[in-house]
Each structure stands twice: as structure tokens, then as C-alpha cells.
Design a protein around this motif. Structure first.
Motif, short mmCIF file in Angstrom:
data_model
loop_
_atom_site.label_atom_id
_atom_site.label_comp_id
_atom_site.label_asym_id
_atom_site.label_seq_id
_atom_site.Cartn_x
_atom_site.Cartn_y
_atom_site.Cartn_z
N VAL A 1 -15.59 -29.15 21.83
CA VAL A 1 -15.35 -28.00 22.70
C VAL A 1 -16.29 -26.86 22.35
CG1 VAL A 1 -13.65 -26.24 23.30
CG2 VAL A 1 -12.94 -28.64 23.12
N SER A 2 -16.47 -26.63 21.07
CA SER A 2 -17.33 -25.54 20.64
C SER A 2 -18.76 -25.73 21.11
CB SER A 2 -17.28 -25.43 19.11
OG SER A 2 -18.19 -24.44 18.64
N TRP A 3 -19.29 -26.94 20.99
CA TRP A 3 -20.68 -27.20 21.42
C TRP A 3 -20.81 -27.09 22.93
CZ3 TRP A 3 -24.64 -26.56 18.65
CH2 TRP A 3 -24.68 -26.90 17.30
N ALA B 1 -19.54 -21.78 14.33
CA ALA B 1 -19.53 -20.79 15.41
C ALA B 1 -19.85 -19.40 14.87
CB ALA B 1 -18.17 -20.80 16.11
N ILE B 2 -19.28 -19.06 13.71
CA ILE B 2 -19.55 -17.74 13.13
C ILE B 2 -21.02 -17.62 12.75
CG2 ILE B 2 -19.00 -16.17 11.24
CD1 ILE B 2 -16.22 -17.43 11.14
N ALA B 3 -21.58 -18.68 12.16
CA ALA B 3 -22.99 -18.63 11.77
C ALA B 3 -23.89 -18.50 12.98
CB ALA B 3 -23.34 -19.90 10.97
N MET B 4 -23.51 -19.12 14.09
CA MET B 4 -24.29 -18.95 15.32
C MET B 4 -24.26 -17.50 15.78
SD MET B 4 -25.62 -21.85 16.51
CE MET B 4 -25.44 -23.63 16.34
N SER C 1 -9.98 -28.79 6.90
CA SER C 1 -11.28 -28.47 6.33
C SER C 1 -12.39 -28.71 7.37
CB SER C 1 -11.54 -29.31 5.08
OG SER C 1 -11.64 -30.70 5.41
N GLY C 2 -12.22 -29.75 8.18
CA GLY C 2 -13.18 -29.96 9.26
C GLY C 2 -13.10 -28.87 10.31
N VAL C 3 -11.88 -28.41 10.61
CA VAL C 3 -11.72 -27.32 11.57
C VAL C 3 -12.39 -26.06 11.05
CG1 VAL C 3 -10.03 -25.84 12.74
CG2 VAL C 3 -9.59 -28.30 12.50
N VAL C 4 -12.26 -25.81 9.75
CA VAL C 4 -12.91 -24.64 9.15
C VAL C 4 -14.42 -24.74 9.29
CG1 VAL C 4 -13.33 -23.46 6.96
CG2 VAL C 4 -11.02 -24.16 7.57
N GLU C 5 -14.97 -25.94 9.12
CA GLU C 5 -16.41 -26.12 9.28
C GLU C 5 -16.85 -25.84 10.72
OE1 GLU C 5 -17.75 -29.90 7.88
OE2 GLU C 5 -16.73 -29.71 5.96
#
Length: 1410
Positions: free
Chosen positions: A662-664, A763-766, A754-758
Motif C-alpha cells: 500500500v505504501s509503495w 515512509a518517514i525516510a522518504m 518489526s516489519g511494519v515498523v520498517e
């Protein structure tokens, strides 16, 4: 007499013709009147009769006139050839005819006349036959055409009568033959000689070779149309046993080297006819087939395109089918292996490497040319070519050299086989059906690795020949019937290969969808994953742009048949995503693996068509809402993603993969709106949407956008227990409420979170990349919070009480390790798992880690003095971020190699991965400086040691990531670009290397300059500092990186780094044995031959100070400081491994010397000069290398080695002597060849081996056995004696076998090669009872007790008949052993009696006899 003359009226030529006709008529009517007219019986009539011949020769039409007269006269003579006057007339007539023959027309009339003469040669006296032979040979200079050589048809029978008629007739015939061989041969005469040579059965082997040399020297000027007849005659000659090997070799060399630039088509047709002749000859005479096979098997230099064609033609003969294919395959594999070996071998000169590269290039081109020319009268070879092409594809694993350098211009065995079959498919219509059938058979019958190669062939055929392939759609549909029974990856790969053809055929598309639909009802996970991949690929194929590509063929090609064009117009049409949405919906109820594949596939679909994003969101939204519920508080149903089944914890829903998908998609849609597409998206983002579709898409987009923001806020604000609390609550209602199951569910929930956090971090890094300064600070704090949460989740998901998160590249990589009860078949991670973090996101994390670590390093001294809690907290946070960034980087780089180049997600997620290099290198340098500071303070601070170990771990992760990046860049030929980026990082200050860096900056070549600067600025300073810190793992990584880069440098620069490594070994002292081994290996590997073994010899001499046979003094100091009492044993083991590698090279070299020796014996058997054959230089290089090995082993033999090292040394030495025996045997000339003197290098090698190795080796064995007497471990001694029962007799046998060949060579060359050997060395062994030694009995020494020891000495030999049954031993005396050994030497036996101990608990000791 006078009366008779008056009664015999003279006859003119016309009368003679009439008379002959009447006689012929009388014979045909069986009338008995065969008497000759008196005129012919008179000797005085001969002159007149011969005058008629000359008068007819001067007539206007001499051919028919002379032929008519001569044949008439011969027919009359044949009535009474035994009459003296008649055979005198016959001799005169033949002599006259031979003299006037050059002036006559040479046609069928003259040939008829000569044939008549041929039947009457038996009646001509020997002297007249000699004159006729001389007359015929004297006319050789005027012979031009083959008709001019008609008289030479008389020579074979003349030679036979002369040889059989008188004692010295053979000498005369040989002299005539010498005249013929010494003369210049015209084209016509060559044809004639080849046709009559089969009747020269008196030619010996040498004259036969001389004849063939003349033939193959003159055949180059022969007309093309005459070549098949010449070859046919030569093959007939060979079938009669006449120099078979030379004839076949000459034919192969001639046609293999014949240029095809002029009249290429005609040449190929001629070669096709010649191949038919060869095939027929082999069928008639199988010995010719054996010679053809032996020709290629014995000498690879005979390999050319015609040799390949001959072998393929011969393979059509049933008895030679398998052997021909095997020899072709062996020749090709040998060429690849030899090239691969020489390319990687440092001691082989460059010119020899070029020869092997040229050899393998010739082999490849020969095979391809033979296939390309197979349509010129060679249709009989097509089945053989087809069979051999598939044999090559099946031999890829056997070749072990699939990946070859593109710069070398080689195809490799895989591409070669595919190219052969592609060409065959294109050239021969009749082969297409069989190729498709074989493809289907091999895909279904081979193991997956090889089936993938066959599918790659199918893919090439579809891409290159789509229209012809449409005719074979029914067979491809039959292949799809096995979709559900194939290996999952193979099934998916098959559909991918068919996609270009599916776009042309609706029938094939529908059948593929039907096969995929069936696969969803299979129970196997791999089949369902393959079906999901296939659905995604089908939809992607529809989304590909229609212009160009395969669809351009529809307009440009005019060769499609009517049946093909019936399928071509039908495009896939419609929206296949909507059509197959039901199948995709079914994926949502499958295992987690299937869902992961589908989520990744949906991202690919949006990449190909951003307009489909709304449909994808509509498709995913109901499923997503099962795990996300909005209310007063956000409820993330992580516990619903896990279920218990038969006591196993199974991850049912990969929620992190769903959120990543979804994020991508949201990110891609954002780029679509702003008209700023990513590079990986390309032009497909450029189309507009209707307002209705836009509204529908916005509805689902807003839902997902809001959900991701709420999840992000929820995770940021809640603590760990709040996040995992729902897991406990949800688990409490389960029927299986065991404590262990609840604990495992909690761990799996932590893993998913932990995968959700990644995903959230990505998204934050973007956002961070595009944020302003104030916003960046807030986002960085948020990132720190999420990394802290990720660390807590990692500890929660860990299987052990102590978290190992710092040692794992990625938590998801350890999903299978979270619990023993997890179902390995249903865990989340697969090898092809795509990371959640993009390259740009990891880059931002590395920048944050650099920033925080720089601040922490600057305050570390103050923090250590104040011991403040805040500083410790900052240090902990910094360590978590550094660890997370490094783990993410390492996992990201490693996962890159699992992605194919055509994967659309690869560029989206990985992008320009080299951008990670500079921050990783900067972080490495900071971590190294931090390690220095922490190490200096570890005595002052109780936690210093732990911090130091932590920084070493971070340093190891950073260097490991850099190493993986450099490895990938090397494979992709992008190393220079990466190094140029790394050189922008500020270097370490090192005064010693400053001048070296300035010198490297002046190098003109950019590739060399970048490598040199990187090594001198970064690698060397880091390596020296880390050696001081005893950081073993990081030192090993740096040495590996240095070796990888130096192997790409010229020898000049590599040697300079080798000198530096040697200096480092001399100047830096370490007691860490592993680091010492690594540095020693680096110094030797960076030194070019022969320096590498010279360095090893120097190190072995220094090792003797510590592990010599005498009592070593631990206070001694070595020239190499890395060699000391603590590291001596480890370095000795390292040098053993290096010696073992060199002896492995000897194995290959010995085989090459054997083939070179066979070639040299054929070419220089008449010369004593060995320098005239090509293998001489290689042979001298081998001798030099072997001499260096002798020096190494001679140092080992002086050491006091441990039991395991001693046994390793004995086995190593036995292999070495085995190679020496083979080398010595090759110096002995075979029967029929002249013995050559051994070279000076070989003589020096023999002398050095005898003096420095063989003699001390016997002493080494004796001392090793004497040392066993002091051992009281009886069980260990029994095991050791068992091992010695194998290695010591094997060593002794190999030594004696080597000396046996030296004795034979000495006898053949009249040179004493064993003058330095001690053949009198005692090789028997005495078995002593260890109990007698324990109580104090003296051990016998070499003197004074010969008789006693002779009575006690025994040596056991295996009895072939009894040992297999009862294991009994037969005791032999010393004299018996010596006599059997001598007998074995004399008889050339390949084995000697195996020496065994009579008692397992006894100690082996040397006999006192000498």
C-alpha cells in the motif's frame, strides 16, 4: 628365309585394320582360324609397321587414326603373344607409342589404347618394361591435365613385374618412385597419383608419409570439383591400411583451414560431398571411425569446423554415435576448463594463457560454423546437431565454468548450446518439430536447475522466431498440462517464457489461464506461488506498450502462413486485471507466501500502469479492513495474522508486506499526480485518467492514506506492552492455551510488527529526503523513536534470552529461528523477499547514524569522566541506530543478487545502490577511530571492553557491507564508478602512506588509479590499525577485499602490494594465530610467481626456529614478527594449504605435459633439439614450479610436526611423488621414436629432489615412528597406526615408482640420473611391543645388532586371496621384500605389497640394517 620373305607380301596399315576386323569377326562367330599373317611374324616388318604409326600420328585426325591402327595391331598380337617375334613387336610398339603420346590428343581413344597395352604388359621383357617406365616418368614435366597422365596407368603393373621378376627390381622401382616424388606435380598428375596409389602396395610407411605430404601440399591448387574424388581415393587408400591416421589428419587439416571467402557456397557443397564419402567409408571400414575419434581425442589442435562436421557425420553410424558425442563434449569441456584454470593460475605466462583463450575460441567458432553450414548438403548431420545441442545444455553443471568474462568474447557452454539449437531451428524446417518435442521432454525430465536452461532456450526461440513458433502452440499447450506437477519456480519461469507468444495467440493465453486456475487447487505451496506469479506476469504482459517489440513483427514480417495469421490479429484485449480479479481474490485466502508474492506483484502492476492503482486499492481495501479498525483507538489486528494449527504457529497474514504494498502504491500515485515519475516508472506514468476513475481511486486512496498515518501515530505513541497487549488478549480466547504457544504467538506478532515498523521508517525516510530544516529535525526524532521500538521488538522476537539482533543482518532473515515450533513452510521470509527499506531510505538512516555517532564520539571522553546517565542513554540510542542502519545495509546489498535484471521492482527499491558506499566508508572510519579510543580507555572504564567489542561488531558489519558492494560491482564491471564515489570520503591521516597516495594520483589509467588510491588511502591504513587491535573478522574482510581488487590490477601494482604485505608480516607482531595466518596468506597471494613460493620458503626457514626437529628455543626472534611460538603451528598449517594448492596445479600441468609430449614425439622424433616444439616453454615453467615445491617440502621434512600435520605432510608428499613419476615417465620415448635427452632443468629437478627431499624423507618417517615409543595412549596409538598403514606404504610406493622411471630413463639416455639417490635405504619396518619400552628396555639403534634385528624384523604383505576373508597377515623377511620390490621395478608393475602391522598395538620402528 628368302623364299618366305617373297611369299609374305607387305601389308599396309589399312590392311592390318581390315585383318584385325576379320579376326574379330571370326572370333565372334567361334571360328578357329586364329593364325597370324606371315608378314607380322617377320622381324623385318617391324620397322615398316612402326612407320605406319608415325604416319598416322601426322594425319589431320591423329587420335582416331592412331587408336584404330594400334588397337588393330594389338588385337592381332594378342592372338599369339608368346611368339618371340610378336612380343618383340609388342615392346617396340609400346616404346614408340610412349614417345609419340605427348603429341597425340589425350581422349577416350588414347585411353582405350593404353588400356589394351595394359592387358599385354605381362608379355613384355623386364628390360623393355624398365625403358617404358623411364620413358613415362621422363614425360612428367609436360604433364598438365589428368588426361596427360594416361600412360601412368601402366606404372603399377610395370613396377609389380619388375619387383617380382628380378632380385634388385625393388631398388629400381624405389629409384623411379624417388624421381616421381622429387619432381614437381601438376594438378592433373596429383589426381592421377591419388587414383593409382592404392596399387603401390610396396610403399613403406616413410614413403607413404612422403607421398601424402606431396598430395596435401599440391591439393591446395586443385579445382574444387576435383576435391571429392581425391578424398574418395584417399579414403579407399586408407581402408587398405595405408597410413590411416595421416590421411584422415591431412583431410581434416585441409578442409578445416580452407578459406571460405571465395566461392563459399561451392566450398560448402564440396565439403558436404566429402562428408558423405567419410560417412560411407566409416560404415565400410569401422577402423577409420576409430582413427577419426582418436585424432580429436589425442590432439585438440586438430579441432576445427570440419572436424566437428566429420564427428557429427560419423555419429550417424550407430556404433560410433555415443563415442562421437562424448569426444565432442570432452573436447569442449576440456577447452573451457583449461582456459578457466590458466586464467586463474598466476604462474602460467600470459602468452600461454592467450593460447588457451585462442583454443577455446576456436572450439566455439568451429561448432557454430559447423551448425551454420549444415544446410549445404549435410542434412544427415541435423539429428546429431540437435542431440549435441541438448547434451551441451545438460553439461552446464559438469563444466563448472558457466560464468565467463564478457570481455574475453566467449559464449560459455550454456549460450553455445542455445545458439546451436537456435540456428538449427532457423535453418532447418524439418528439425523444428523435433526441437520442440525435445524441449518438452527435457523440461519434464531434468532436474529444476537444468530445466531452467531448456526453458531459456524456449524463451529465445519465442523471442527470435514468434511466427514459426505459432505452429507449435498445440505442443506448448501439452507442456502447460504439466504446470501443476512441475517445480514451482520452473512452472513460473515457463509461463514467463511463453508471454511473448501469448500476446500473439488468444488460444494459448486462455489455455495458460486455465492451467493456472487448476494450480490454485493443488495443496503444494510452491505450485500456488507459481500460479500467483503467473497471473501477475500475464497481467503485466498486457500492460506492456504495444509499439515496438514483438508486435512490430506483425507489420514488418511478410512470411507468416495463413494459419499463423489467424492467431496474430487477436490481441489480449480488455482489462485482464479485472478479468482475473477472481483468481487474485482467491490468493487472499492462501498461505502467507502466496500473499507476499501477490502484494509484490500488485506493486509491479502499478509500476507498469499507474492508472490501475485505484482498482488495486478497491481490491485490497476489504481485506485490509479485517486487520485495521478505526474507533476511539486504533486497533491493529496483529493477532489475527497468526493462528495455531496442530501445535504449530503459522503466520497467516503478512501484514507488513500488505502495508508495504500500500505504501509503495501511494508513493507511485503521488509521483503520477505531480508528473514527476521515477526513472523506473518511465513513460507509462504519462496518461490521464477520466474524472470518474479519479473519484473512485481517491476514495480508496484516502482510506489507505489515513490508515497509514494513524498506524504511524499509534506505533509512535504507544509503548511495547500496549502494542503487544492485544496479542495476549486475543490469545486468551484460543482453545490451545498452552504457555509455549502463547509465547510463540507473541514472538511472531513482534516479528510482524518489526516489519511494519520498517515500512513506516521507509515512509518517514522518504519524507525526510524532501523535508525542510525544521521538519527534518522532527522526522529524525521520529526515526529514532521507531528504531528504538524496532530494537525492542527484535528482543521480543528473539528465541534466546540474550538478544542476537546485533549479529543478524535482518530480523526477517531469522524468522525460521524464532521458534522451533514455527512451521518452516509457512514462515514469512522467502529467499526472494524484497526489503521494505529502499536504498534512498537506508542512505538517510546512514546519514543520521553518522551524525549521531560523530556527536557521540566527540563527547565520549567527557561522558566517560562524568558517567552521566544522559550520556549513557545517548550512547545506547546511537548504538541502536548504527546497528539498525548497518544491518539494513547488509541485508539490502545481499538481497540485490536475488533480483533479476528485468524485475521492475529492482530499480524502484534498489535504485543506485552505490550511493550507500560513501556513508558506509565514513562510518567505518569513525568506528575505527572509536575503537582506538575505547581500547585506550578500557582499563579506566569497566564498560570499556564491552563498548570496544560492540564497536568491533559494528565495524565488522560496515566492512562486510562494503565487501558485498565491491563484489557486486566486480561482477557487473562497475567497480571503478563505486571506487570513484568512495574516494570522495576524507581519508585517514597516515604519514607513511602519504607519498604512495601522491604517486598513485599521477597514474593515467582511471581504473588503475581508482583501485590504487582506494587501497592506499583506506585499505592499508585500516588493515594496519586493525591488526594492532587484533580484530580478526575485520582483518579477514579487509584482506579479502584487497585480494579482490588487486587481482584486477596488473602484476606491477599487485607485486608492490605484495611487498607491502611482506613488510607488514616482518614489522608487526601478533600472537593471534588466525590474524597471522591471514596476513601470511595475503603476503603470498599478492606476490607473483616465482616470488610467492620464495616468500613461503623464507617463512618456512623462520618456522624451523620454533618447530624444528631440534629442541626449539622460545626466546628466538624471527625475521617475520608474525612468526613466533604462538603462531608457528597455525602458519605451518597455512603453508601446508598453499603447498597443497600448488600440487593441485601440478595435477593439471602433468596432464597437459602428457598431451604436449604426444605431439612432440610426432613432430621432433628426428631431432635432438627439444626447443623446437611449442610445449617446451610450458614444460620449463612446470619444472621451475616443481623445483620450488621441492624446496617447500624439504623445509617441512626438517620440522617436528604434530601427528595430524605429519600425516597431512605424508599424504601431500605421496601426491607430489606421483606427479613426479608421471613427469619422468613422459620423458621416456615410446617405441619407434628417438629418445631425446632430458633438459637441463629436468636434470636439476631430479638432483634437487634426491638430495633435498627423498633422503631426508626416510629419516623423517623413521623419527616420526621413534617418537611414538614415548606415547602411553594405546588407543590413540592404534588409530594412528591404522592411518599410517595407508599413508606410509603409499608414500614409499610412489617414491619407488618415481625412481623406477628414472632408472628406465637413465638406461635410455645413458645418463645417470640417480647418482644422488640412496637406493640402499632400508625400507622395512620392525614392530616393537610398547610394554617393553615402558619398563625400560633399550630401543635398538642403527648399529651393532644387525643379526638380532634381522630375526625380529618383519614386514607384512596383503594376501589377495585371504585378507578379504580373515584379515590375516603374512610375514616376509627383509630380503623377500627387497626382491619383490626389484621384481616389480623390472616388470613395470603398477603395485607393490602393502606394508601392514601384525599387531595393532605395536609400534613401528626402523630396522637396524642399513
Amino acid at each position: 628365309m628368302a623364299t618366305m620373305e617373297t611369299e609374305a607380301p607387305p601389308l599396309n596399315d589399312v590392311d592390318i585394320v581390315r585383318l584385325a576386323q576379320r579376326k574379330q569377326f571370326s572370333n565372334s562367330h567361334q571360328q578357329s582360324n586364329t593364325s597370324l599373317p606371315p608378314f607380322l611374324l617377320s622381324p623385318h616388318s617391324h620397322k615398316l609397321l612402326l612407320s605406319y604409326l608415325h604416319s598416322r600420328a601426322a594425319s589431320p585426325s591423329p587420335s582416331s587414326a592412331v587408336s584404330e591402327y594400334v588397337t588393330s595391331l594389338l588385337s592381332l598380337i594378342s592372338l599369339s603373344p608368346e611368339t618371340p617375334a610378336v612380343y618383340s613387336l609388342l615392346s617396340s610398339l609400346l616404346s614408340s607409342y610412349t614417345r609419340i603420346f605427348p603429341s597425340l590428343p589425350h581422349d577416350s581413344n588414347s585411353l582405350k589404347t593404353i588400356t589394351f597395352f595394359h592387358t599385354l604388359l605381362i608379355h613384355i621383357p623386364l628390360d623393355d618394361l624398365k625403358s617404358v617406365s623411364d620413358s613415362v616418368v621422363s614425360g612428367l614435366p609436360v604433364v598438365v591435365t589428368v588426361d596427360d597422365c594416361q600412360l601412368f596407368d601402366l606404372l603399377p603393373q610395370c613396377f609389380e613385374f619388375i619387383r617380382n621378376g628380378e632380385e634388385k627390381g625393388g631398388d629400381y622401382v624405389n629409384s623411379i618412385v624417388d624421381k616421381i616424388f622429387d619432381s614437381q606435380w601438376s594438378k592433373g598428375f596429383l589426381l592421377k597419383m591419388v587414383s593409382i596409389a592404392k596399387e603401390f602396395n610396396f610403399l613403406d610407411k616413410m614413403r607413404g608419409k612422403e607421398f601424402l605430404e606431396k598430395v596435401f601440399a599440391g591439393i591446395k591448387s586443385v579445382d574444387l570439383m576435383d576435391l571429392p574424388s581425391i578424398v574418395y581415393q584417399l579414403l579407399v587408400l586408407a581402408s587398405k591400411g595405408f597410413n590411416k591416421r595421416e590421411i584422415l589428419e591431412g583431410i581434416v587439416w585441409f578442409f578445416g583451414s580452407k578459406s571460405g571467402s571465395k566461392m563459399a557456397s561451392t566450398v560448402r557443397q564440396v565439403e558436404g560431398t566429402v562428408l558423405l564419402h567419410v560417412n560411407f567409408a566409416v560404415k565400410q571400414d569401422p577402423s577409420l571411425g576409430k582413427e577419426v575419434l582418436g585424432l580429436v581425442k589425442s590432439d585438440l589442435r586438430a579441432f576445427n569446423h570440419f572436424t566437428v562436421a566429420v564427428l557429427l557425420s560419423v555419429s550417424r553410424v550407430r556404433r560410433f554415435s555415443e563415442s562421437s558425442m562424448a569426444i565432442l563434449k570432452t573436447a569442449l569441456l576440456t577447452a573451457y576448463r583449461d582456459y578457466k584454470f590458466t586464467k586463474e593460475c598466476k604462474w602460467i605466462p600470459d602468452d600461454i594463457k592467450e593460447e588457451y583463450l585462442s583454443s577455446v575460441t576456436v572450439v566455439e567458432k568451429s561448432l557454430l560454423r559447423a551448425v551454420n553450414e549444415s544446410n549445404y548438403g549435410r542434412e544427415q548431420m541435423v539429428p546429431s546437431i540437435l542431440q549435441f545441442g541438448f547434451i551441451l545444455l545438460e553439461s552446464v553443471e559438469e563444466a563448472n565454468c558457466k560464468v565467463l568474462s564478457v570481455s574475453d568474447g566467449l559464449l560459455g557452454i550454456e549460450d553455445l548450446g542455445i545458439q546451436m539449437l537456435k540456428t538449427l531451428f532457423e535453418v532447418h524446417d524439418m528439425a523444428r518439430n523435433e526441437i520442440i518435442e525435445q524441449i518438452k521432454f527435457h523440461i519434464l525430465s531434468l532436474k529444476p536447475e537444468l530445466s531452467r536452461l531448456i526453458i531459456r532456450l524456449l524463451c529465445h526461440l519465442i523471442q527470435c522466431y514468434p511466427y514459426p513458433m505459432l505452429e507449435h502452440v498445440p505442443r506448448l499447450k501439452e507442456l502447460l498440462d504439466y504446470f501443476t506437477f512441475m517445480d514451482g519456480k520452473i512452472a513460473s519461469y515457463l509461463v514467463s517464457a511463453l508471454l511473448p507468444l501469448i500476446r500473439f495467440s488468444r488460444d494459448l493465453r486462455d489455455y495458460t489461464i486455465l492451467a493456472v486456475r487448476k494450480a490454485f487447487f493443488r495443496r503444494e505451496d510452491t505450485v500456488r506461488v507459481a500460479a500467483t506469479n503467473s497471473i501477475i506476469e500475464l497481467i503485466l504482459a498486457e500492460k506492456q506498450p504495444k509499439e515496438g517489440g514483438l508486435f512490430s513483427l506483425q507489420d514488418s514480417s511478410s512470411q507468416a502462413s495463413c494459419s499463423q495469421q489467424a492467431d496474430i490479429p487477436c490481441s489480449m484485449g480488455g482489462d485482464l486485471f479485472q478479468e482475473l480479479s477472481a483468481l487474485l481474490q482467491r490468493c487472499l485466502y492462501q498461505q502467507a507466501k502466496v500473499k507476499e508474492v501477490m502484494y509484490q506483484g500488485l506493486v509491479k502492476l502499478v509500476l507498469a500502469d499507474p492508472a490501475i492503482g485505484g482498482l488495486v486499492f478497491d481490491f485490497l481495501l476489504p481485506h485490509f479492513l479485517q486487520f485495521f479498525k478505526e474507533g476511539s483507538d486504533v486497533q491493529l489486528g496483529v493477532s489475527s495474522c497468526i493462528r495455531l494449527e496442530n501445535g504449530k504457529v503459522i503466520i497467516q497474514e503478512p501484514l507488513d508486506s500488505l502495508l508495504s504494498c500500500v505504501s509503495w502504491i501511494l508513493l507511485l500515485q503521488t509521483h503520477g499526480k505531480t508528473n514527476q515519475p521515477l526513472d523506473s516508472i518511465g513513460a507509462c506514468f504519462g496518461f490521464s485518467l477520466s474524472q470518474e476513475n479519479e473519484d473512485v481511486r481517491n476514495m480508496s486512496t484516502e482510506v489507505f492514506t489515513g490508515a497509514l498515518l494513524k498506524i504511524r501515530k499509534f506505533l509512535r505513541n504507544a509503548n511495547l506492552e500496549d502494542i503487544l497487549g492485544c496479542t495476549r488478549d486475543g490469545s486468551a480466547s484460543t482453545h490451545d492455551g498452552s504457555v509455549s504457544a502463547l509465547e510463540e504467538k507473541r514472538k511472531c506478532c513482534a516479528l510482524i510488527l518489526s516489519g511494519v515498523v520498517e515500512v513506516v521508517l521507509n515512509a518517514i525516510a522518504m519524507d525526510l529526503e524532501k523535508a525542510t530544516d525544521q521538519k527534518k529535525v522532527e522526522l529524525e526524532k521520529e526515526i529514532i523513536q521507531f528504531i528504538d521500538l524496532h530494537d525492542s521488538l527484535a528482543k521480543e522476537a528473539s528465541t534466546s534470552r540474550q538478544s542476537n539482533a546485533g549479529k543478524r543482518p535482518n530480523l526477517r532473515a531469522t524468522a525460521n529461528d524464532t521458534t522451533d515450533n514455527l512451521d518452516s513452510g509457512n514462515t514469512k521470509l522467502t529467499q526472494e523477499h524484497t526489503p521494505f527499506l529502499a536504498t534512498s531510505s537506508i542512505y538517510q538512516l546512514l546519514l543520521i547514524a553518522l551524525k549521531l555517532y560523530s556527536m557521540e564520539s566527540s563527547d565520549i571522553e567527557a561522558a566517560s569522566q562524568n558517567h552521566s546517565q544522559s550520556s549513557l542513554s545517548k550512547t545506547s540510542t546511537c548504538c541502536k541506530i548504527v546497528l539498525f542502519a548497518l544491518n539494513a545495509s547488509l541485508h539490502h546489498v545481499k538481497s540485490l543478487v536475488t533480483k533479476g535484471n528485468d524485475d521492475p521492482v529492482k530499480k524502484l527499491i534498489y535504485g543506485e545502490i552505490n550511493m550507500l558506499g560513501p556513508p558506509l566508508l565514513r562510518l567505518t572510519l569513525l568506528l575505527k577511530l572509536g575503537s582506538n579510543v575505547t581500547t585506550s580507555q578500557k582499563k579506566k572504564e569497566s564498560k570499556g571492553k564491552k563498548d570496544s567489542e560492540g564497536r568491533k561488531e559494528y565495524l565488522h558489519l560496515a566492512l562486510l557491507s562494503l565487501k558485498e558492494m565491491i563484489t557486486i560491482s566486480l561482477s557487473g564491471s562497475r567497480l571503478t564508478q563505486l571506487l570513484e564515489n568512495l574516494l570522495l570520503v576524507p581519508e585517514l591521516k597516515n604519514v607513511d602512506l602519504h607519498d604512495e597516495c601522491d604517486q598513485a594520483s599521477e597514474i593515467d589509467d582511471q581504473d588503475i588509479r581508482s583501485k590504487e588510491l582506494f587501497i592506499r588511502r583506506y585499505l592499508k591504513p585500516l588493515l594496519m590499525d586493525l591488526v594492532k587491535l587484533s580484530a580478526l573478522r575485520t582483518v579477514e574482510i579487509l584482506c579479502d577485499v584487497m585480494l579482490m581488487i588487486c587481482h584486477k590490477l596488473p602484476c606491477k601494482w599487485t607485486n608492490s602490494h605484495g611487498d607491502w604485505a611482506i613488510h607488514t608480516c616482518k614489522s608487526y607482531k601478533t600472537t593471534n594465530s588466525s590474524i597471522a595466518k591471514t596476513m601470511v596468506r595475503l603476503a603470498i597471494n599478492l606476490s607473483s610467481p616465482p616470488t610467492d613460493l620464495l616468500v613461503a620458503q623464507d617463512m618456512l626457514k623462520e618456522l624451523l626456529k620454533f618447530i624444528g626437529s631440534n629442541n626449539s628455543d622460545s626466546s628466538q626472534v624471527s625475521e617475520y614478527l608474525v612468526i613466533n611460538q604462538s603462531t608457528a603451528s597455525a602458519i605451518a598449517s597455512c603453508l601446508f594449504q598453499i603447498t597443497d594448492t600448488v600440487i593441485l596445479d601440478m595435477d593439471w600441468s602433468t596432464k597437459k605435459l602428457k598431451s604436449a609430449s604426444q605431439f612432440s614425439h610426432r613432430t621432433i622424433h628426428q631431432s635432438q633439439n627439444r626447443e623446437c616444439y611449442p610445449g617446451f616453454v610450458f614444460e620449463e615453467n612446470v619444472y621451475s614450479r616443481v623445483k620450488a615445491v621441492v624446496e617447500l617440502l624439504s623445509s617441512f621434512v626438517l620440522m617436528s610436526l604434530k601427528d595430524s600435520q605429519a600425516e597431512h605432510f605424508l599424504r601431500l608428499t605421496a601426491r607430489f611423488y606421483k606427479n613426479l613419476a608421471q613427469i619422468s615417465k613422459l620423458r621416456i620415448a615410446p617405441k619407434g621414436h628417438k629418445q631425446l635427452l632430458p633438459s637441463l632443468q629436468f636434470q636439476k629437478l631430479v638432483e634437487l629432489t634426491c638430495k633435498e627431499l627423498t633422503v631426508p624423507l626416510y629419516n623423517f618417517v623413521a623419527e616420526m615412528q621413534q617418537a611414538q615409543q614415548g606415547s602411553t595412549n594405546s588407543k590413540g596409538m592404534v588409530n594412528k597406526i591404522k592411518r599410517e598403514n595407508k599413508c606410509i606404504p603409499e608414500l614409499i610406493f610412489q617414491i619407488e615408482d618415481y625412481e623406477k622411471h628414472l632408472i628406465r630413463l637413465s638406461k635410455a639416455t645413458k645418463m645417470n640420473l640417480l647418482k644422488h639417490a640412496k637406493r640402499s635405504t632400508s625400507r622395512d619396518f620392525k614392530i616393537l611391543d610398547p610394554t617393553t619400552n615402558v619398563v625400560g628396555q633399550d630401543v635398538p639403534t642403527n648399529g651393532g645388532h644387525g643379526n638380532d634385528n634381522e630375526n625380529e624384523t618383519c614386514s607384512d604383505s596383503e594376501d589377495d586371496n585371504n585378507n578379504g576373508e580373515n584379515g590375516s597377515y603374512k610375514v616376509l623377511s627383509h630380503e623377500q621384500v627387497e626382491s619383490e620390490t626389484d621384481a616389480a621395478d623390472d616388470d613395470g608393475a603398477a603395485d607393490v605389497p602393502t606394508i601392514k602391522r601384525a599387531k595393532r598395538s605395536s609400534i613401528v620402528h626402523d630396522s637396524d640394517e642399513d
